[in-house]
Structures are given as C-alpha cells and as structure tokens.
Design an enzyme around this catalytic site. Sequence first.
Site, PDB file in Angstrom:
ATOM      1  N   HIS A  65      -0.830  -2.850   6.172  1.00  0.00           N
ATOM      2  CA  HIS A  65       0.279  -1.618   6.081  1.00  0.00           C
ATOM      3  C   HIS A  65       1.638  -2.336   7.056  1.00  0.00           C
ATOM      4  CE1 HIS A  65      -1.993   1.965   4.976  1.00  0.00           C
ATOM      5  NE2 HIS A  65      -2.358   0.693   4.332  1.00  0.00           N
ATOM      6  N   HIS A  87     -10.754   1.410  -0.060  1.00  0.00           N
ATOM      7  CA  HIS A  87     -10.680   2.811  -0.146  1.00  0.00           C
ATOM      8  C   HIS A  87     -10.748   3.292  -1.514  1.00  0.00           C
ATOM      9  CE1 HIS A  87     -10.286   3.565   4.128  1.00  0.00           C
ATOM     10  NE2 HIS A  87      -9.227   2.954   4.037  1.00  0.00           N
ATOM     11  N   ASP A  96       0.708  -1.299   0.041  1.00  0.00           N
ATOM     12  CA  ASP A  96       0.038   0.046   0.097  1.00  0.00           C
ATOM     13  C   ASP A  96       0.879   1.210  -0.148  1.00  0.00           C
ATOM     14  OD1 ASP A  96      -1.334  -2.273   1.360  1.00  0.00           O
ATOM     15  OD2 ASP A  96      -2.904  -0.945   1.475  1.00  0.00           O
ATOM     16  N   GLU A 105      -4.334   2.332  -3.130  1.00  0.00           N
ATOM     17  CA  GLU A 105      -5.691   2.633  -2.619  1.00  0.00           C
ATOM     18  C   GLU A 105      -5.473   3.722  -1.746  1.00  0.00           C
ATOM     19  OE1 GLU A 105      -7.950   0.768  -0.310  1.00  0.00           O
ATOM     20  OE2 GLU A 105      -6.785   0.236   1.265  1.00  0.00           O
ATOM     21  N   ASN A 106      -4.221   3.894  -0.998  1.00  0.00           N
ATOM     22  CA  ASN A 106      -4.010   4.810  -0.029  1.00  0.00           C
ATOM     23  C   ASN A 106      -2.949   6.054  -0.615  1.00  0.00           C
ATOM     24  OD1 ASN A 106      -5.217   3.671   2.229  1.00  0.00           O
ATOM     25  ND2 ASN A 106      -3.847   2.268   1.952  1.00  0.00           N
ATOM     26  N   HIS A 130      -3.313  -4.392   2.967  1.00  0.00           N
ATOM     27  CA  HIS A 130      -4.511  -3.855   3.714  1.00  0.00           C
ATOM     28  C   HIS A 130      -3.888  -3.344   5.339  1.00  0.00           C
ATOM     29  CE1 HIS A 130      -8.246  -2.187   5.315  1.00  0.00           C
ATOM     30  NE2 HIS A 130      -8.425  -3.070   6.254  1.00  0.00           N
TER      31      HIS A 130
END
Length: 271
Positions: free
Chosen positions: A182, A69, A9, A40-41, A180
């Site tokens: 992290h 997200h 991520d 996604e982040n 997801h």
Amino acid sequence: MLTILFVGDIVGEPGRKAFMHMLPELKHEFGVDVTIANAENAAAGRGLTPKLAQELLSAGADVLTTGDHVWDQPELAPWLQLGDAKVLRPLNYPEGTPGNGSIVLDTPKGRVAVMQLQGRSFIQPPLENPFQLGESEAIRLREEEKANIIFVDIHAETTSEKVSTGYNLDGLVSAVIGTHTHVQTADEIILEQGTAYLTDAGMCGPSIGVLGRERESIIKRFRTSMPAKFPVAGWPVRLCGAVIRVDEQTGKALDIVRIQRMVEKSDLHAS
C-alpha cells in the site's frame, strides 16, 4: 504504442469511489488503452464481492487483480467458479482452485495478457513457486495465445522477492508491478531486456490513516499487542498507480510513469 493504466490496491468505499471518479480523467490524460486495478481490499478493506467487482468493471476497469485477501468474502469463490475471467486470483494457487490466474484481452492494438502472481515470503497462504509458474505462463501466453504484451501484478510482502520477479521475467513480459504494501515506491525502471518494473504501485485508499485503515486502532494494537479491528479510514483518498507505454509489436516497454492523485470527498459532488 499501447498504454496501460494500473491502479494499486483499492481500499474500501472511499477507494472505490475515488477510483470510479478519477478513471475517466486519467484515461483521457494518458490516452489509456487498458485499465487494470488491484481490488483485493475493495470490500470494507478486506476482499472483494461479485457486486463490487461488477461495479468497478462497469466503471471502466478491464481487469481486476487480487492477492492474499482474495477469499475473505465467501461469495467470490463460487462466482469465480462460474468463470468470470476479468477478476484474477493468483496464478500459483493449486490446480482446481476457482478462477483464473491470467487472462488475454483482444484490443484494437493487439492481444494483451494480464497475469497475477503471489509471493511466498512472509505472506499467507503459502502457494506454489511463482518464479517457475510465472515464467512458464509467460511463455505459454506468448507462444499459444500470441500475446506480445503481458502485464504482471506481483502481490508480495518483500521487496527482494518483487525485484527478483522483475528480473526473472525481464524480456518475457512487458511490465512487472508490485502490490500489497500500500506504499508507492520510487524505483520505476525499464529493465535491461525491456520490461517495465515498479516494486509497489501504492494504494487507492484513505491517505490520513495507516495503509488505508483508521490510525487510532492500529496505534493501539502496536502499543498494547491486543487484538483490534481495523476500520477503513475516511477521506481524502490518495490514488496511486503507474502508466506503462508499450510497443505493441515487440511487447517491450517504452516508458513507465508513477502517478499520484489526491481526491477529496467534495470532488465527487463538484463534477
């Protein structure tokens, strides 16, 4: 042999800059053929915009995956509706959702498919069954798309759901890598039928915060139970991911190596 680089991520501006800075070096070091990153982040720590997606793809990513997200930045959905297949949303969204859950790339070493799944345990929104859909999509990619090499990003909260996904797809796909949380796990393995597996790749984000966010606001939330904003933390960045080497004829994984690199802000100006 085909080599896949996957980066966990990407969190905020520091994560984006570290990824773009380190990618040429990582490609050279490992002889990378295909680069995949979860983004996604990437937009201030929540979601992804078309502009940032194009920046990451232009920097050398071949495919970007997402997760829960994916819709946090409202402009992404209409952009995906136009059919930019290099940015994936979870495959197990209902039919008619903008975007695609898988893509097939033609490379000099053969066809490579990338699939995105999202888990259902303790994660929102609840989606369709990733076990059934992931298995049927893997079979379709092999039989209809003639893709021997299939990479799966399973974006999920619980380790049990990720491990189960790995076993469920063992022998059907080349790699199942989790995202997801992290936090990189240390359980990389080649499963019995030849699928590379890692419960979580970790993140490419600020290392001094909490999952890439400023720690003070997170601690305050835990101490007081009051709502709070969670800004992205600063430098340095820990870039985490995995390198998977695959037999391009059989699609079976030959090797999986976890990677971690620390990137200081000063490194960007030193190169």
